[in-house]
Design a protein around this motif. Sequence first.
Motif, mmCIF file in Angstrom:
data_model
loop_
_atom_site.group_PDB
_atom_site.id
_atom_site.type_symbol
_atom_site.label_atom_id
_atom_site.label_comp_id
_atom_site.label_asym_id
_atom_site.label_seq_id
_atom_site.Cartn_x
_atom_site.Cartn_y
_atom_site.Cartn_z
ATOM 1 N N ILE A 139 74.791 79.695 28.679
ATOM 2 C CA ILE A 139 73.739 79.249 27.768
ATOM 3 C C ILE A 139 74.348 78.217 26.843
ATOM 4 C CG2 ILE A 139 72.207 79.921 25.887
ATOM 5 C CD1 ILE A 139 71.786 82.553 27.282
ATOM 6 N N GLU A 140 73.738 77.033 26.809
ATOM 7 C CA GLU A 140 74.109 75.993 25.861
ATOM 8 C C GLU A 140 72.951 75.876 24.887
ATOM 9 O OE1 GLU A 140 74.967 72.340 27.910
ATOM 10 O OE2 GLU A 140 76.750 73.157 28.855
ATOM 11 N N ALA A 141 73.227 76.131 23.632
ATOM 12 C CA ALA A 141 72.191 76.063 22.608
ATOM 13 C C ALA A 141 72.578 75.007 21.588
ATOM 14 C CB ALA A 141 72.021 77.418 21.929
ATOM 15 N N ILE A 142 71.649 74.110 21.293
ATOM 16 C CA ILE A 142 71.834 73.089 20.268
ATOM 17 C C ILE A 142 71.028 73.549 19.060
ATOM 18 C CG2 ILE A 142 71.631 70.645 19.697
ATOM 19 C CD1 ILE A 142 73.341 71.191 22.227
ATOM 20 N N ILE A 143 71.708 73.757 17.929
ATOM 21 C CA ILE A 143 71.031 74.285 16.736
ATOM 22 C C ILE A 143 71.407 73.475 15.499
ATOM 23 C CG2 ILE A 143 70.948 76.621 17.693
ATOM 24 C CD1 ILE A 143 73.240 77.345 15.698
ATOM 25 N N LYS A 144 70.648 73.702 14.428
ATOM 26 C CA LYS A 144 70.988 73.103 13.135
ATOM 27 C C LYS A 144 72.207 73.835 12.563
ATOM 28 C CE LYS A 144 66.396 71.464 11.972
ATOM 29 N NZ LYS A 144 65.317 71.452 10.991
ATOM 30 N N PRO A 145 73.132 73.089 11.958
ATOM 31 C CA PRO A 145 74.378 73.710 11.478
ATOM 32 C C PRO A 145 74.190 74.892 10.516
ATOM 33 C CG PRO A 145 74.600 71.334 11.484
ATOM 34 C CD PRO A 145 73.164 71.637 11.808
ATOM 35 N N PHE A 146 73.221 74.820 9.641
ATOM 36 C CA PHE A 146 73.065 75.890 8.645
ATOM 37 C C PHE A 146 72.510 77.186 9.242
ATOM 38 C CE2 PHE A 146 69.003 73.682 8.470
ATOM 39 C CZ PHE A 146 68.083 74.713 8.374
ATOM 40 N N LYS A 147 72.128 77.170 10.518
ATOM 41 C CA LYS A 147 71.609 78.363 11.175
ATOM 42 C C LYS A 147 72.682 79.139 11.937
ATOM 43 C CE LYS A 147 67.319 79.036 10.718
ATOM 44 N NZ LYS A 147 66.971 80.267 10.010
ATOM 45 N N LEU A 148 73.920 78.649 11.939
ATOM 46 C CA LEU A 148 74.981 79.277 12.734
ATOM 47 C C LEU A 148 75.189 80.748 12.392
ATOM 48 C CD1 LEU A 148 77.221 79.170 14.832
ATOM 49 C CD2 LEU A 148 78.756 78.336 13.035
ATOM 50 N N ASP A 149 75.308 81.083 11.134
ATOM 51 C CA ASP A 149 75.558 82.482 10.761
ATOM 52 C C ASP A 149 74.431 83.401 11.224
ATOM 53 O OD1 ASP A 149 78.041 82.005 9.653
ATOM 54 O OD2 ASP A 149 77.257 81.716 7.625
ATOM 55 N N ASP A 150 73.176 82.942 11.088
ATOM 56 C CA ASP A 150 72.038 83.755 11.526
ATOM 57 C C ASP A 150 72.081 83.982 13.032
ATOM 58 O OD1 ASP A 150 71.126 83.776 8.917
ATOM 59 O OD2 ASP A 150 69.693 82.143 9.219
ATOM 60 N N VAL A 151 72.390 82.924 13.777
ATOM 61 C CA VAL A 151 72.443 83.022 15.234
ATOM 62 C C VAL A 151 73.606 83.922 15.661
ATOM 63 C CG1 VAL A 151 72.814 81.725 17.377
ATOM 64 C CG2 VAL A 151 71.306 80.803 15.606
ATOM 65 N N ARG A 152 74.760 83.742 15.040
ATOM 66 C CA ARG A 152 75.926 84.565 15.378
ATOM 67 C C ARG A 152 75.641 86.047 15.152
ATOM 68 N NH1 ARG A 152 79.448 86.847 12.529
ATOM 69 N NH2 ARG A 152 79.021 85.668 10.653
#
Length: 112
Positions: free
Chosen positions: A4-17
Amino acid sequence: MKKIEAIIKPFKLDDVREALSAIGVTGMTVTEIKGFGRQKGHTELYRGAEYVVDFLPKLKLDIVIDEDKVPECIEAITNSARTGKIGDGKIFVLPVEEVVRIRTGEQGKDAI
């Protein structure tokens, strides 16, 4: 196995992790990237001069998981990365033929 390759906004990293960790995803690779889609960038003002920022900062997450977990992983990323605004990102799912853990030589699902 799938990647899975996901492109996200940087400030959402902690939520996604945190969302991925909650469903049992044990590892991922994060890369700082720049790009644009329908957003087409934006203009900024610097020392009185206006200039166009074509490429916006994003993060790319690379996750290799068992095929059974793909829908759950997509749902976790989508729900945690969504802001409802343009530029939230994309998710790509690709086949993975083989995985080898370099340290132990384990292969396939055991190497994930």
